[in-house]
Enzyme design. Structure first.
Site, PDB file in Angstrom:
ATOM      1  NE  ARG A 186      -3.200  -0.207   3.090  1.00 57.87           N
ATOM      2  CZ  ARG A 186      -3.922  -0.238   4.541  1.00 57.87           C
ATOM      3  NH1 ARG A 186      -3.631  -1.145   5.092  1.00 57.87           N
ATOM      4  NH2 ARG A 186      -4.230   1.042   4.900  1.00 57.87           N
ATOM      5  CB  CYS A 253      -0.888   3.786   9.950  1.00 56.34           C
ATOM      6  SG  CYS A 253      -2.089   4.283  11.415  1.00 56.34           S
TER       7      CYS A 253
END
Length: 301
Positions: A186, A253
């Site tokens: 990601r 995150c």
């Protein structure tokens, strides 16, 4: 400043259960379809209360799922839990080491230093000790909880954009290091984000340190117990990724949960808390803004 241990064992919690307030802060990604409140009612550490990460947050920002709650609403939640400013709070989760770190950070950001994480969470407890089921007992508190914000532990979008400017102007030599806890696919943009329509990728000059790199299974006999790595091993993980542990760090995150695992791991490894800031809105806030610069590649900048 409190001198309580940040990371405690199941045996320590068992021996001190009448001296601490315990919170189950379990949380899972929506697609996993786990009902953490129901799981709490089925089994929890005796006397524990359930800290709902999806409810104890800033409800005025629905696009950002886990923003730090206003101090007044946090205080009201603590009153309902029967927690006072002087209490030693122990937080745990059913993952082992995960969302409990987010709640640990939340307490610290609210000025509550006497807080610890149970290493290995409920699985570690259940190896040796009994759990209880049902609703927790009614809690009472004699004095209203008063939270106060510790701004140095939190940064917002403007702070991050300004910091990126410093990093870009100095080719990464100046400014706070941005350390991203998301899985590397990601981070690089190879894999999509869980949120539909949200771009993957990373911030300029960010460094990838997936949060799973700082945890490990307790041992081969207990693969269900996920614990934090040793301080030495954690330091090695960060330095191998290119993080300078003597320079200030911003952890980030997807939505602020696993960034807290990196924050807690850095503390456990001996990094000065004054050098660690957590980007509360994290990638969700950053990537939702159409003016954000997003990098997609196979390496750290």
């Amino acid at each position: 400043m409190s001198t309580v241990d940040k990371l405690v064992s199941a045996s320590w919690v068992h021996d001190n259960l009448n001296k601490v307030k315990v919170l189950d802060s379990s949380w899972y990604l929506p697609f996993m379809k786990r009902n953490t409140k129901e799981e709490f009612l089925n089994a929890h550490i005796p006397g524990a209360q359930f800290f709902d990460i999806d409810a104890i947050k800033d409800l005025s920002k629905p696009d950002l799922p886990h923003m730090l709650p206003p101090r007044t609403s946090f205080g009201l939640s603590m009153d309902r839990f029967g927690i006072s400013n002087d209490d030693h709070v122990v937080v745990y989760d059913t993952a082992g080491v995960g969302p409990a770190c987010r709640v640990f950070w939340t307490f610290r950001a609210m000025g509550h230093d006497k807080v610890s994480v149970l290493n290995g969470g409920l699985p570690a407890w259940a190896l040796k000790y009994e759990t209880e089921s049902g609703e927790p007992h009614e809690a009472r508190v004699e004095k209203k909880y008063e939270a106060h914000n510790v701004d140095s532990l939190v940064c917002d979008y403007k702070d991050v954009v300004k910091n990126i400017g410093e990093l870009k102007a100095s080719s990464g030599a100046h400014g706070k290091q941005i350390v991203d806890a998301r899985p590397n696919d990601r981070f690089t943009g190879k894999a999509p984000e869980f949120r539909p329509g949200l771009s993957s990728g990373h911030m300029p000059h960010a460094i990838s340190v997936p949060f799973t790199e700082v945890t490990e299974f307790a041992d081969s006999e207990h693969p269900q117990v996920l614990t934090l790595k040793s301080p030495k091993d954690i330091r090695n993980v960060f330095t191998a990724a290119g993080v300078d542990l003597d320079r200030p760090i911003i952890t980030t995150c997807g939505s602020g949960i696993t960034a807290s695992v990196l924050y807690f791991a850095l503390l456990h490894a001996g990094v000065n808390e004054q050098n660690i800031t957590l980007y509360d809105g994290s990638w969700t806030e950053y990537a939702l803004n159409p003016y954000s610069e997003i990098v997609k590649d196979s390496r750290n900048d």
